[in-house]
Motif scaffolding. Sequence first.
Motif, mmCIF file in Angstrom:
data_model
loop_
_atom_site.group_PDB
_atom_site.id
_atom_site.type_symbol
_atom_site.label_atom_id
_atom_site.label_comp_id
_atom_site.label_asym_id
_atom_site.label_seq_id
_atom_site.Cartn_x
_atom_site.Cartn_y
_atom_site.Cartn_z
ATOM 1 N N GLY A 1 11.285 -3.092 13.705
ATOM 2 C CA GLY A 1 10.354 -2.350 12.869
ATOM 3 C C GLY A 1 9.618 -3.236 11.883
ATOM 4 N N ALA A 2 10.329 -4.265 11.376
ATOM 5 C CA ALA A 2 9.720 -5.169 10.409
ATOM 6 C C ALA A 2 8.605 -6.006 11.017
ATOM 7 N N ASP A 3 8.655 -6.228 12.318
ATOM 8 C CA ASP A 3 7.668 -7.077 12.976
ATOM 9 C C ASP A 3 6.537 -6.281 13.628
ATOM 10 N N VAL A 4 6.812 -5.034 14.030
ATOM 11 C CA VAL A 4 5.830 -4.242 14.768
ATOM 12 C C VAL A 4 5.152 -3.192 13.882
ATOM 13 N N ALA A 5 5.936 -2.410 13.148
ATOM 14 C CA ALA A 5 5.388 -1.306 12.355
ATOM 15 C C ALA A 5 5.016 -1.717 10.938
ATOM 16 N N LEU A 6 5.810 -2.597 10.339
ATOM 17 C CA LEU A 6 5.557 -2.992 8.951
ATOM 18 C C LEU A 6 4.165 -3.592 8.740
ATOM 19 N N PRO A 7 3.653 -4.433 9.659
ATOM 20 C CA PRO A 7 2.298 -4.962 9.452
ATOM 21 C C PRO A 7 1.222 -3.879 9.393
ATOM 22 N N VAL A 8 1.412 -2.776 10.100
ATOM 23 C CA VAL A 8 0.448 -1.675 10.049
ATOM 24 C C VAL A 8 0.438 -1.074 8.649
ATOM 25 N N PHE A 9 1.624 -0.869 8.096
ATOM 26 C CA PHE A 9 1.753 -0.363 6.726
ATOM 27 C C PHE A 9 1.045 -1.299 5.755
ATOM 28 N N LYS A 10 1.291 -2.605 5.902
ATOM 29 C CA LYS A 10 0.700 -3.574 4.983
ATOM 30 C C LYS A 10 -0.813 -3.583 5.105
ATOM 31 N N ASP A 11 -1.332 -3.573 6.333
ATOM 32 C CA ASP A 11 -2.781 -3.551 6.531
ATOM 33 C C ASP A 11 -3.411 -2.347 5.845
ATOM 34 N N PHE A 12 -2.771 -1.198 6.047
ATOM 35 C CA PHE A 12 -3.344 0.028 5.493
ATOM 36 C C PHE A 12 -3.311 0.012 3.966
ATOM 37 N N VAL A 13 -2.156 -0.304 3.391
ATOM 38 C CA VAL A 13 -2.018 -0.276 1.932
ATOM 39 C C VAL A 13 -2.949 -1.298 1.290
ATOM 40 N N THR A 14 -3.040 -2.483 1.881
ATOM 41 C CA THR A 14 -3.901 -3.527 1.338
ATOM 42 C C THR A 14 -5.357 -3.084 1.309
ATOM 43 N N SER A 15 -5.783 -2.377 2.348
ATOM 44 C CA SER A 15 -7.181 -1.929 2.437
ATOM 45 C C SER A 15 -7.449 -0.672 1.631
ATOM 46 N N ALA A 16 -6.464 0.222 1.572
ATOM 47 C CA ALA A 16 -6.720 1.572 1.057
ATOM 48 C C ALA A 16 -6.408 1.756 -0.419
ATOM 49 N N PHE A 17 -5.345 1.129 -0.910
ATOM 50 C CA PHE A 17 -4.892 1.421 -2.266
ATOM 51 C C PHE A 17 -5.067 0.191 -3.149
ATOM 52 N N GLN A 18 -6.248 0.055 -3.707
ATOM 53 C CA GLN A 18 -6.550 -1.080 -4.562
ATOM 54 C C GLN A 18 -7.187 -0.601 -5.850
ATOM 55 N N GLY A 19 -6.532 -0.816 -6.968
ATOM 56 C CA GLY A 19 -7.076 -0.493 -8.280
ATOM 57 C C GLY A 19 -7.560 0.935 -8.401
ATOM 58 N N GLU A 20 -8.778 1.073 -8.868
ATOM 59 C CA GLU A 20 -9.366 2.390 -9.066
ATOM 60 C C GLU A 20 -9.549 3.127 -7.754
ATOM 61 N N ASN A 21 -9.709 2.372 -6.670
ATOM 62 C CA ASN A 21 -9.864 2.993 -5.358
ATOM 63 C C ASN A 21 -8.668 3.858 -5.037
ATOM 64 N N GLN A 22 -7.477 3.382 -5.427
ATOM 65 C CA GLN A 22 -6.260 4.157 -5.186
ATOM 66 C C GLN A 22 -6.316 5.488 -5.929
ATOM 67 N N LYS A 23 -6.798 5.461 -7.173
ATOM 68 C CA LYS A 23 -6.873 6.705 -7.948
ATOM 69 C C LYS A 23 -7.855 7.677 -7.309
ATOM 70 N N ASN A 24 -8.977 7.149 -6.858
ATOM 71 C CA ASN A 24 -9.982 8.007 -6.229
ATOM 72 C C ASN A 24 -9.453 8.644 -4.959
ATOM 73 N N ASN A 25 -8.632 7.912 -4.218
ATOM 74 C CA ASN A 25 -8.102 8.437 -2.964
ATOM 75 C C ASN A 25 -7.122 9.574 -3.197
ATOM 76 N N GLN A 26 -6.558 9.635 -4.397
ATOM 77 C CA GLN A 26 -5.572 10.673 -4.671
ATOM 78 C C GLN A 26 -6.204 11.964 -5.188
ATOM 79 N N LYS A 27 -7.496 11.926 -5.502
ATOM 80 C CA LYS A 27 -8.141 13.121 -6.061
ATOM 81 C C LYS A 27 -8.212 14.238 -5.048
#
Length: 712
Positions: A686-712
């Motif tokens: 899981g750490a080699d196959v699924a974890l990178p997908v999680f990292k890619d998504f979080v890195t792209s999606a939840f950054q600073g103010e962008n993260q707050k906007n995504n939660q609205k």
Amino acid sequence: MSVFRLLTITLSGCAILGSALVVSTGAVVDQIVVERASNIEKKYPDFSRLGDPDLRQSIEIKYRNGNIIGIVGPKNRQSVKLSGISPIAIDAFISAEDKNFWKEPGIAPAAIFRSAIRDVLHPGHRPTGASTIPQQVVKNIVMHNPPMTIKRKIDEAILALRAVSKYGKKPLLQLYLNEIYLGHGAYGIAAAAKTYFNVKPDQLTIAEAAMLGGLPKAPTSYDPIAHPHAARTRRAYVIAQMLKDGYISSSQAQKALASPVIPNTNNTSAVDPSSTTQVSSSAQGWALEAVLTQWNALGINPPTGYPIQIRTTISEHLQDLAQHALQAGLTRWSMHLGWKGSIGHGGFTQVARPDNIPFWLHRVHITSIGTGKIHGTTKDGTQIVLKEPDHLRKNVQWPRIGDMILAGPYMPGQKWQIGQPTHLNGSIVVINPKNAHVLAISGGNIYSPGGFNRAIDAVRQPGSSFKPFIYLTAAMLGYKSDTPMLDEPIALSQGPGLPLWKPGDDGLPPMGVVTFRKALSLSLNDAAVRLLYEVGRKNVSQVASALDIYDDVKTYTAALGGQGVTNIRLTGAYACLANEGYWAAPTTIKIITQNKNHLWTAQVPVQIIPQKAIDTVDKAMTGTIAYGTAHAIADLAQKYPGLGGKTGTSQNYRDAWFEGIWPGHFAIGVQIGYDQPKSMGHDAYGADVALPVFKDFVTSAFQGENQKNNQK
């Protein structure tokens, strides 16, 4: 003269021509009109609905930001106000269908007389129409298009006159332009403008408007995609009428006649009236599929006739990124297993683009090969330089100049890398734990209508990603982060006559006495099985059932994830871990309305697990990232304090999971595996196959103010 007296005189004249009511014709017809008019609104109760500007019998599904995901139901239709329609398009329909629309009261007496003459000359034939636009509106919406009879025509005329008197001509014209079927699955001028010309109704040219205006007479026969010659002939008639009625000049008419019937056939998209709106991306498709699955499960039976609006919880931005991250992970691991070779040899006309690849993988025609690098061009002429990955040489012919390969940026902003089609698949679910709203959901690599949604329907073994709920049960029973646990081999009975069951190897030697936190962080198998035995399957079953994971933990193999579960259920349970013990069933729908009435609203999470127990498990899962099986994303913990999670690998490497949480912000579940379960390789953890997908998504999606906007 009243409009009803006009109707009586008109019908009397028709009756004389038909010699059916020769004796006392005027009085008889007058009596018929009065009798039928006296209770006509009771006979046709839908008459009152003409005051509603939107009569779609469909489901309109929107992202959280209000943008349309899709319009689903028996009709592909979009409503638009008259002010949103090109005036020349309005003129085209009036010239083609009812040239005296603005002058007459709702019926056309002269046309009725002409119709009556035709009926006299051709006895026994079906009565002819002579319908004005108001008559067409009441026929289709109020009377539901009954069989043609003289009595029906009388009722239709009465209703048309009343409709004009009660509602006015402009609202009826707007209703007509939104409701009329215009062929190729398109209902209304907005849908037709999009289907045929890929424009909005206020952007229609004279030629385009004339073509649409000619369709109501016979939308199938004059369909410009299926029958371009017939459509051109009909369009020429409408242009001539528009010229005759003074709506256009002679030069404008000549220019319109010279225009192509369909300016760009690549913009057209056939939409069957019984299907959903056409899907333009896999991200949109999986969102639509997930919402419809929940809608169907709710079993709501709303009143017919009015459109249904579903406002979803899904973020359009996060949905796109989640789909991209999943596709990138699937492509990446497929390449890790070995490149399958080029997709052909030759140019772009000789080698087609495969239809089972993400949109960001492009064909690249190899122009030269240097030391460690491949040079090529894309279809649009872009020059690409690709690094040769080491695993390219496994069991395939090395690419040659002239070969066609696939390449693209695995994630937005990254360098291009070589890719390939893959049968590997999976799902990703992103939940806002504060309200259990699904922010993004993808059920697979490439969407196809009615496809198998792996996020909702695929029951897969979660591996160690189920372990936190055994530890949660223990925490509810008083275990603490520093409670000692034993990580030593254990053998348990499977029943009379069966051999003892021993947990599988977790890759680490027995560690003896460890703390509660360390046992979960390092995902120690023996410790987890011992803990399940100590706290009891019954207690763990109660927790799993409360969180809607399983109704019952059937065997001790559940400690290692041997009991299947869907991604959305497991991620929904993790959302409870990220929300202080508050839980609600994950929902893709926020609210459902119809005609301003609320039909359904998403439930609010309620606390079902003590916060103290939640905190104990959450702290242990931060160790998974700090020094445990998910330490590859330890850098993210600096940005997101409290970030925790759990990897999961099923038996024989058939499923790879990662479930991550950032308390108060998100719960994200990733599952990857073949649809027909088989090994993804001896190193497919899981750490080699699924974890990178999680990292890619979080890195792209939840950054600073962008993260707050995504939660609205």
